[in-house]
Design an enzyme around this catalytic site. Structure first.
Site, PDB file in Angstrom:
ATOM      1  N   ASN A  66      93.441  22.781 -26.565  1.00 59.75           N
ATOM      2  CA  ASN A  66      92.409  22.026 -27.272  1.00 59.75           C
ATOM      3  C   ASN A  66      91.035  22.660 -27.102  1.00 59.75           C
ATOM      4  O   ASN A  66      90.034  21.984 -26.968  1.00 59.75           O
ATOM      5  CB  ASN A  66      92.394  20.577 -26.742  1.00 59.75           C
ATOM      6  CG  ASN A  66      91.530  19.659 -27.571  1.00 59.75           C
ATOM      7  OD1 ASN A  66      91.634  19.635 -28.789  1.00 59.75           O
ATOM      8  ND2 ASN A  66      90.679  18.883 -26.903  1.00 59.75           N
ATOM      9  N   LYS A 350      94.606  24.936 -39.908  1.00 58.15           N
ATOM     10  CA  LYS A 350      93.638  25.991 -39.631  1.00 58.15           C
ATOM     11  C   LYS A 350      92.508  26.006 -40.656  1.00 58.15           C
ATOM     12  O   LYS A 350      91.427  26.518 -40.388  1.00 58.15           O
ATOM     13  CB  LYS A 350      94.334  27.362 -39.619  1.00 58.15           C
ATOM     14  CG  LYS A 350      95.477  27.464 -38.617  1.00 58.15           C
ATOM     15  CD  LYS A 350      95.009  27.194 -37.202  1.00 58.15           C
ATOM     16  CE  LYS A 350      96.145  27.310 -36.203  1.00 58.15           C
ATOM     17  NZ  LYS A 350      95.740  26.871 -34.838  1.00 58.15           N
TER      18      LYS A 350
END
Length: 447
Positions: A66, A350
């Protein structure tokens, strides 16, 4: 790095890669040195008893990478705080998935985040809205290290007085291993009795906790395993799995490690059939032994990432970021394994292209498990003009009423500045093109 408080293991890893960079080592893997992988076990074919699945999952921790800010989409905080479905963020859905698996199997299943110096505070603040997610004695996160960006011409640490924070970068997700050791997270998990870890990207909502996968990994006795998917023409630039001829071990080859003369082989999805989903399974005691013996640096292949010091300004100073891929550890551990998983376990976001897909009616969120379930027969290809849809702010402004219906679509290509009204439906293959700002009226069916 010492002055910034970077750990000894992280400094040692940086020194290892910097020496290889300075000596001209490229890390390339020629096609002649590898053999394509043609057969792997498939998750659909694996049989694991309920008891074996529960026992394996009870010994498993979930680790989510993360560290990303989503800068490519114009964000300035953790990408996982971005709403995805029904007002829920990536983080909310990840928590739901873990809580559902805990309830289903009666296991503790710790959820741990590897944050960067940029995402640590925001992530912990958001997790405070989920009481009970933390397992006593297991911290919710550990931080990956940081390293200096290098001037591409001199290999000296770059100077950027306009924003000194941009002089630093995370060292790629291969930093998982020394960071787990240095922060004490690895020792904490092992001492608490956890044998395995399932590691995934936090922006991949398909990689929910899976007891059958845990049971399979436990049954192999392997120290390391990689989840892979069959490549399509959409995955031609992703790192692929291969077998190294010199010792028969699996290797992961990225596009940056492929010689120019071999690029045609790299891009051939029929030759190299399996790509790395960046979902891994680790034997934690084996990893602890290896890292302790090596001081935190396990010798992953070098990846030279060329960028600009300000990633949002293509005219800023060219830099090199020294990186490594955590999946490359498949070549480090003798006896590593791999398994082909359904595409449903690989749903990364993405760009805003993937975000539109996840927000659309192609998927629904299973209330009981938190899993994203595809309800359409095919997955449409989405291409949004980056000049108008790249950043979240621009994207949201052009879909003010939410995503169009894409359940009957096979492809949507948007060229130019289009704003979509509510209740728009896309069927088949659709291309929109415009020179100026245009609107798709509410209720329109595009064919």
């Amino acid at each position: 790095m010492r002055a910034a408080g970077v750990s000894a293991a992280a400094i040692g890893a940086f020194e290892y890669y910097f020496d290889r960079l300075r000596s001209g080592f490229t890390g390339v893997i020629p096609e002649a040195d590898i053999t394509p992988v043609t057969q792997l076990p498939r998750l659909e074919d694996i049989t694991v008893s309920e008891q074996e699945a529960r026992e394996a999952l009870s010994a498993t921790a979930i680790i989510k990478l993360n560290g990303g800010l989503g800068t490519s989409m114009g964000m300035t905080r953790a990408k996982t705080l971005l709403p995805v479905r029904d007002g829920r963020t990536f983080l909310d859905i990840l928590v739901e998935q873990v809580q559902a698996a805990r309830a289903r199997y009666g296991v503790t299943l710790p959820l741990v985040f590897m944050n960067s110096f940029s995402t640590h505070a925001d992530t912990l603040a958001a997790l405070a809205a989920h009481p009970g997610i933390e397992v006593p004695g297991i911290p919710l996160d550990f931080q990956q290290s940081q390293e200096p960006k290098l001037d591409a011409a001199t290999l000296e640490p770059v100077s950027w007085p306009a924003d000194p924070r941009l002089e630093w970068c995370p060292p790629g997700h291969g930093d998982l291993y020394p960071s787990m050791l240095d922060t004490g997270m690895l020792r904490t998990l092992v001492d608490a009795g956890y044998r395995y870890a399932s590691v995934n990207n936090a922006d991949n909502l398909g990689a929910a906790p899976d007891a059958r996968l845990a049971g399979w990994f436990a049954s192999t006795g392997a120290p390391f395993a990689m989840e892979v998917c069959r490549r399509t023409d959409m995955d031609r630039k992703g790192g692929h799995l291969a077998i190294r001829n010199s010792d028969g071990r699996y290797v992961l080859r990225e596009v940056a490690q492929t010689p120019a003369e071999d690029m045609e082989f790299f891009l051939d999805e029929h030759r190299h059939q399996f790509f790395n989903t960046n979902s891994l399974w680790l034997d934690l005691p084996a990893l602890l032994d290896r890292l302790t013996a090596s001081g935190g640096a396990i010798g992953l292949p070098l990846i030279v990432n060329r960028k600009t010091v300000d990633p949002r300004d293509p005219d800023s100073a060219p830099v090199i970021q020294i990186e490594s891929a955590m999946g490359a550890a498949i070549e480090v551990f003798a006896g590593s394994a791999a398994i082909a998983v359904p595409r449903s376990r690989f749903l990364p976001v993405k760009t805003t292209n993937e975000l539109l897909l996840l927000r659309s009616d192609v998927y629904t969120r299973d209330e009981a498990t938190g899993r994203m379930v595809q309800v359409s027969q095919t997955t449409p290809s989405i291409t949004l003009d980056p000049a108008f849809y790249k950043t979240i702010a621009d994207f949201e402004a052009r879909f003010p009423a939410g995503a169009p219906s894409l359940r009957e679509a096979s492809a949507l290509v948007v060229e130019g500045d289009w704003t979509f009204g509510e209740n728009v439906t896309v069927t088949g293959r659709v291309r929109l093109s415009a020179d100026g700002a245009r609107v798709v009226p509410a209720g329109t069916t595009l064919t």
